[in-house]
Design a protein around this motif. Structure first.
Motif, mmCIF file in Angstrom:
data_model
loop_
_atom_site.group_PDB
_atom_site.id
_atom_site.type_symbol
_atom_site.label_atom_id
_atom_site.label_comp_id
_atom_site.label_asym_id
_atom_site.label_seq_id
_atom_site.Cartn_x
_atom_site.Cartn_y
_atom_site.Cartn_z
ATOM 1 N N HIS A 136 1.929 -12.754 12.369
ATOM 2 C CA HIS A 136 0.993 -12.887 11.260
ATOM 3 C C HIS A 136 -0.354 -12.306 11.676
ATOM 4 C CE1 HIS A 136 -1.661 -14.886 8.299
ATOM 5 N NE2 HIS A 136 -0.602 -14.779 7.527
ATOM 6 N N PRO A 137 -0.953 -11.435 10.837
ATOM 7 C CA PRO A 137 -2.204 -10.781 11.237
ATOM 8 C C PRO A 137 -3.352 -11.751 11.471
ATOM 9 C CG PRO A 137 -1.733 -10.371 8.910
ATOM 10 C CD PRO A 137 -0.501 -10.988 9.505
ATOM 11 N N VAL A 159 0.615 -7.617 1.269
ATOM 12 C CA VAL A 159 1.337 -8.152 0.127
ATOM 13 C C VAL A 159 0.341 -8.628 -0.921
ATOM 14 C CG1 VAL A 159 1.460 -10.464 1.151
ATOM 15 C CG2 VAL A 159 3.127 -9.804 -0.599
ATOM 16 N N ALA A 160 0.698 -8.444 -2.184
ATOM 17 C CA ALA A 160 -0.136 -8.899 -3.295
ATOM 18 C C ALA A 160 0.750 -9.155 -4.505
ATOM 19 C CB ALA A 160 -1.198 -7.850 -3.644
ATOM 20 N N ALA A 163 0.796 -8.903 -10.615
ATOM 21 C CA ALA A 163 -0.250 -9.069 -11.628
ATOM 22 C C ALA A 163 -1.628 -8.732 -11.075
ATOM 23 C CB ALA A 163 -0.229 -10.498 -12.166
ATOM 24 N N VAL A 164 -1.866 -9.092 -9.808
ATOM 25 C CA VAL A 164 -3.156 -8.790 -9.184
ATOM 26 C C VAL A 164 -3.320 -7.289 -9.004
ATOM 27 C CG1 VAL A 164 -4.529 -9.038 -7.076
ATOM 28 C CG2 VAL A 164 -3.333 -11.019 -8.034
ATOM 29 N N VAL A 165 -2.243 -6.619 -8.562
ATOM 30 C CA VAL A 165 -2.305 -5.164 -8.376
ATOM 31 C C VAL A 165 -2.635 -4.479 -9.694
ATOM 32 C CG1 VAL A 165 -0.997 -3.106 -7.742
ATOM 33 C CG2 VAL A 165 -0.711 -5.221 -6.430
#
Length: 204
Positions: A136-137, A159-160, A163-165
């Motif tokens: 995990h970053p 990751v997104a 809907a946000v994109v």
């Protein structure tokens, strides 16, 4: 201080309580925080689903759930080994180490190193030249740990929600995402046709 003896063995169905506990710790690392504290409790429905996935992995000959345990067989850490291409564009198989987690109370006592040593031995036995770990970053300690053992960044996956994109695309250009997608090919086409085949002219 390190354990006097740490070994890595295959997990079994009898280890499900420990695997679920590790799953909670892993979700805590990846999950959202509420009032500055990470959520540790897995709802019953999710716990049942998680148990089913662990049972599935235990029964799958292509996946290998392993535990690092102390001399009295107390579980200290968990990881999942599987074999797959190093990345989507390379056919060379590599050993992938995922879902790696060391119990909070057992960190810095040799369990993580034991998992990596087991992964290296597993890869050697199968003639695999690379080991790929998923980290995990936001986990600074884990990233430093693997960097010290020679692991270099391979790729960053972001990751997104869809809907946000879409919302961000439309917020930046009132003509919509279709215009953003079409705009780049036209620019690239002009660059390519302006360069004679076999020559690279410096841009002025």
């Amino acid at each position: 201080m390190p354990w006097t003896s740490v070994r890595v063995r295959p997990a079994t169905a009898e280890d499900l309580p420990a695997l679920l506990a590790f799953g909670e710790e892993l979700r805590e690392q990846l999950g959202p925080a509420v009032d500055g504290k990470r959520i540790r409790v897995i709802p019953t429905g999710n716990r049942n689903g998680l148990e089913a996935r662990y049972r599935e992995a235990l029964a799958d000959p292509d996946r290998h759930l392993v535990l690092a345990v102390s001399e009295d067989d107390a579980p200290l850490a968990m990881a999942l080994f599987s074999v797959a291409p190093a990345n989507a564009l390379l056919d060379t198989p590599a050993l992938h180490v995922t879902h790696a987690v060391v119990a909070d109370r057992h960190k810095r006592r040799g369990a993580g190193k034991a998992l990596v040593a087991a992964a290296a031995a597993f890869a050697d036995e199968r003639g695999l030249e690379q080991v790929v770990v998923s980290v995990h970053p936001g986990s600074r300690d884990a990233n430093r740990f693997f960097a010290r053992l020679g692991f270099a960044p391979l790729a960053v996956r972001r990751v997104a929600p869809t809907a946000v994109v879409r919302r961000r695309l439309h917020a930046g250009d009132t003509r919509g995402a279709e215009h953003v997608v079409r705009r780049r090919p036209r620019r690239l086409a002009r660059t390519v046709t302006a360069t004679p085949l076999g020559r690279i002219e410096p841009e002025v």
